[in-house]
Motif scaffolding. Structure first.
Motif, mmCIF file in Angstrom:
data_model
loop_
_atom_site.group_PDB
_atom_site.id
_atom_site.type_symbol
_atom_site.label_atom_id
_atom_site.label_comp_id
_atom_site.label_asym_id
_atom_site.label_seq_id
_atom_site.Cartn_x
_atom_site.Cartn_y
_atom_site.Cartn_z
ATOM 1 N N VAL A 27 0.858 -1.182 0.000
ATOM 2 C CA VAL A 27 0.000 0.000 0.000
ATOM 3 C C VAL A 27 0.894 1.232 0.000
ATOM 4 O O VAL A 27 1.900 1.272 0.700
ATOM 5 C CB VAL A 27 -0.904 0.026 1.261
ATOM 6 N N ARG A 28 0.523 2.235 -0.795
ATOM 7 C CA ARG A 28 1.250 3.512 -0.776
ATOM 8 C C ARG A 28 0.327 4.578 -0.229
ATOM 9 O O ARG A 28 -0.792 4.746 -0.712
ATOM 10 C CB ARG A 28 1.725 3.896 -2.172
ATOM 11 N N ARG A 29 0.821 5.274 0.792
ATOM 12 C CA ARG A 29 0.035 6.312 1.449
ATOM 13 C C ARG A 29 0.931 7.477 1.794
ATOM 14 O O ARG A 29 2.136 7.321 1.987
ATOM 15 C CB ARG A 29 -0.587 5.793 2.757
ATOM 16 N N ASN A 30 0.304 8.643 1.920
ATOM 17 C CA ASN A 30 1.016 9.809 2.429
ATOM 18 C C ASN A 30 1.097 9.699 3.945
ATOM 19 O O ASN A 30 0.120 9.343 4.607
ATOM 20 C CB ASN A 30 0.294 11.102 2.040
ATOM 21 N N ALA A 82 -5.148 -3.217 6.630
ATOM 22 C CA ALA A 82 -6.479 -2.881 6.121
ATOM 23 C C ALA A 82 -6.851 -1.450 6.504
ATOM 24 O O ALA A 82 -7.395 -0.698 5.687
ATOM 25 C CB ALA A 82 -7.512 -3.870 6.660
ATOM 26 N N ALA A 83 -6.554 -1.055 7.729
ATOM 27 C CA ALA A 83 -6.829 0.318 8.166
ATOM 28 C C ALA A 83 -6.003 1.315 7.359
ATOM 29 O O ALA A 83 -6.494 2.390 6.998
ATOM 30 C CB ALA A 83 -6.539 0.464 9.651
ATOM 31 N N LEU A 84 -4.769 0.961 7.051
ATOM 32 C CA LEU A 84 -3.911 1.819 6.249
ATOM 33 C C LEU A 84 -4.483 1.992 4.845
ATOM 34 O O LEU A 84 -4.499 3.097 4.301
ATOM 35 C CB LEU A 84 -2.501 1.247 6.197
ATOM 36 N N ARG A 85 -4.973 0.903 4.266
ATOM 37 C CA ARG A 85 -5.576 0.976 2.915
ATOM 38 C C ARG A 85 -6.745 1.943 2.887
ATOM 39 O O ARG A 85 -6.970 2.638 1.907
ATOM 40 C CB ARG A 85 -6.059 -0.402 2.476
ATOM 41 N N GLU A 86 -7.524 1.965 3.978
ATOM 42 C CA GLU A 86 -8.727 2.794 4.041
ATOM 43 C C GLU A 86 -8.439 4.231 4.438
ATOM 44 O O GLU A 86 -9.276 5.100 4.272
ATOM 45 C CB GLU A 86 -9.716 2.178 5.025
ATOM 46 N N SER A 87 -7.265 4.489 4.968
ATOM 47 C CA SER A 87 -6.934 5.836 5.445
ATOM 48 C C SER A 87 -6.366 6.673 4.319
ATOM 49 O O SER A 87 -6.056 6.172 3.250
ATOM 50 C CB SER A 87 -5.917 5.753 6.578
ATOM 51 N N GLY A 88 -6.214 7.932 4.603
ATOM 52 C CA GLY A 88 -5.589 8.807 3.631
ATOM 53 C C GLY A 88 -5.268 10.158 4.226
ATOM 54 O O GLY A 88 -6.073 10.713 4.951
ATOM 55 N N ILE A 89 -4.093 10.638 3.934
ATOM 56 C CA ILE A 89 -3.699 11.996 4.296
ATOM 57 C C ILE A 89 -3.418 12.703 2.984
ATOM 58 O O ILE A 89 -2.605 12.250 2.197
ATOM 59 C CB ILE A 89 -2.429 12.004 5.179
ATOM 60 N N ASP A 90 -4.122 13.783 2.740
ATOM 61 C CA ASP A 90 -3.933 14.515 1.482
ATOM 62 C C ASP A 90 -3.225 15.820 1.708
ATOM 63 O O ASP A 90 -3.280 16.460 2.654
ATOM 64 C CB ASP A 90 -5.277 14.770 0.809
#
Length: 90
Positions: A27-30, A82-90
């Motif tokens: 997963v790639r997230r900010n 799973a929580a990381l996949r659903e999260s997001g910081i923009d």
């Protein structure tokens, strides 16, 4: 259970130097890296992440050992990814 999860920094966002794009378990997230100001975080570095914030910079060996342990504990790690996949910081 909340875990600190290792992630590899892919890039620092040009328009938001307090945010890094991080790869974690496919997963790639900010992630907010403001707490690591002055530690020279950049692409290729590993960081320990908790609830969208980088808590510390770690070396790759420590990151790999932590990932191996987390994968071994099973469901708690899967829940965190799973929580990381659903999260997001923009």
């Amino acid at each position: 259970m909340c875990l600190g999860i290792p992630g590899e920094v892919v890039e620092i966002l040009d328009d938001r130097p307090d945010l890094a794009r991080v790869a974690v378990g496919g997963v790639r997230r900010n992630v907010n890296i403001a707490l690591l100001d002055g530690e020279g975080v950049g692409p290729g570095d590993w960081i320990l992440i908790h609830v969208g914030f980088a808590l510390s910079k770690i070396d790759e060996a420590e990151a790999r050992a932590a990932l191996e342990f987390l994968e071994g504990i099973g469901q708690a790690y899967e829940d965190e990814i799973a929580a990381l996949r659903e999260s997001g910081i923009d």
